[in-house]
Design an enzyme around this catalytic site. Structure first.
Site, PDB file in Angstrom:
ATOM      1  N   LEU A 148       1.679  10.801 -17.894  1.00 34.63           N
ATOM      2  CA  LEU A 148       2.195  11.178 -16.574  1.00 34.63           C
ATOM      3  C   LEU A 148       2.858  12.546 -16.662  1.00 34.63           C
ATOM      4  O   LEU A 148       3.878  12.712 -17.328  1.00 34.63           O
ATOM      5  CB  LEU A 148       3.184  10.112 -16.078  1.00 34.63           C
ATOM      6  CG  LEU A 148       2.560   8.732 -15.828  1.00 34.63           C
ATOM      7  CD1 LEU A 148       3.629   7.696 -15.516  1.00 34.63           C
ATOM      8  CD2 LEU A 148       1.553   8.805 -14.687  1.00 34.63           C
ATOM      9  N   GLU A 149       2.262  13.502 -15.980  1.00 34.36           N
ATOM     10  CA  GLU A 149       2.714  14.885 -16.078  1.00 34.36           C
ATOM     11  C   GLU A 149       3.459  15.348 -14.834  1.00 34.36           C
ATOM     12  O   GLU A 149       3.746  16.539 -14.680  1.00 34.36           O
ATOM     13  CB  GLU A 149       1.506  15.788 -16.358  1.00 34.36           C
ATOM     14  CG  GLU A 149       0.781  15.393 -17.642  1.00 34.36           C
ATOM     15  CD  GLU A 149      -0.458  16.220 -17.938  1.00 34.36           C
ATOM     16  OE1 GLU A 149      -0.608  17.294 -17.314  1.00 34.36           O
ATOM     17  OE2 GLU A 149      -1.262  15.790 -18.780  1.00 34.36           O
TER      18      GLU A 149
END
Length: 323
Positions: A148-149
């Site tokens: 998850l960026e």
């Protein structure tokens, strides 16, 4: 007549019950030194592969990616059969099982550069855990990768991951792929999550690319693409509470695989040597060695294939030959 009795884990043939080979199978343990590779469920110009065609040097294959749904926290996965040249769902499932039979782990990756999965309250944590567990059951995935960026809430992601692990039982594989900024301090939400799930965490393969310069554990600034960038930033995780077996180096497989930070495989191998044996270091030399370092990761197996498998041919044997 051949009939599969999945629930009982047996095969009934001509009225004679015999044990099913699958029923006795146990998930393969992740090797002490392992190579992780992301497999693309889309065509972006890299070599299109079936899962069966993923190079043998990869021990953990992260299927990229599961997608967000209209329900906060919930994810789903749909094989891009059209983009992958007619690769069928049935063949994909068979290939997952075949990779596992060959001793590999196959996990479902959540997020990516454009991923917008939000787990930030009790309801979304429950939706995330339920949907990931359902995908693991449906496709036979060994676990989950958190990539998850666009932000992460350590409290609720920890809750969700522990729920998934509890449902999965033995053999659960949990990998993470934070950006460099996410692991600069133990106060960062990603780092906090990694430490909070340390008892179930397999490896954190931080992305040492698309980063720009960053601080090392000695407080000095280092530029991506160098031995020092890899070793001095890995040091933050190694001295910040993660076990060496939970630390891996994540790199692009080719210059085309990332906007910046491509690192020659020889430099990657030098960094692995520096961290595990104290040799081939740059200007930064860790105060001690970490022979239990897990290994390395690349984005992606497809870009690796497009470059003639240059990355896995060089880094794979080196990782597997670490002390």
């Amino acid at each position: 007549m051949l009939k599969v009795l999945a629930a009982a884990g047996i095969l009934a043939f001509a009225g004679l019950a015999v044990p099913s080979a699958n029923a006795a199978d146990e998930p393969a343990a992740v090797p002490t030194h392992a190579v992780t590779g992301y497999w693309q469920n889309f065509n972006n110009g890299a070599t299109v592969q079936t899962l069966a065609q993923v190079q043998d040097d990869y021990d953990i294959i992260a299927v990229a990616f599961a997608d967000a749904t209209g329900t906060p926290g919930q994810v789903d996965f749909t094989l891009d059969s059209a983009g992958l040249g007619g690769y069928t769902d049935a063949q994909f499932r068979a290939d997952v099982a075949a990779k596992q039979a060959a001793g590999k782990s196959v996990v479902i990756s959540i997020g990516g550069e454009k991923g917008t999965v939000a787990v930030n309250n009790e309801a979304s944590a429950n939706a995330f855990a339920t949907s990931v567990s359902a995908l693991m059951d449906e496709y036979g995935f060994d676990g989950v990768d958190i990539d998850l960026e666009n932000g992460l809430n350590s409290t609720y992601m920890t809750e969700a991951l522990k729920s998934i692990a509890g449902q999965a039982g033995d053999g659960f594989v949990l990998t993470m792929a934070p950006q460099t900024i996410d692991m600069q301090s133990t106060s960062n939400e990603y780092f906090k999550t990694a430490l909070a799930v340390k008892d179930i965490l397999t490896v954190v393969n931080m992305q040492y690319y698309n980063s720009g310069t960053m601080l090392g554990c000695d407080g000095k600034v280092y530029a991506q693409g160098t031995v020092d960038f890899l070793t001095a930033l890995a040091c933050i995780q190694l001295e910040g509470g993660l076990d060496p077996s939970q630390v891996g180096l994540g790199l692009p497989a080719s210059p085309s695989a990332a906007g910046g930070g491509y690192t020659d495989p020889g430099v990657v191998n030098n960094a692995l040597d520096c961290l595990t044996k104290g040799t081939n270091c740059g200007s930064f030399k860790p105060s001690k060695t970490y022979p239990g370092l897990r290994g390395a990761m690349t984005w992606s197996t497809n870009w690796d294939a497009a470059a003639g498998d240059a990355w896995s041919n060089a880094v794979g044997p080196h990782v597997h030959g670490l002390p």
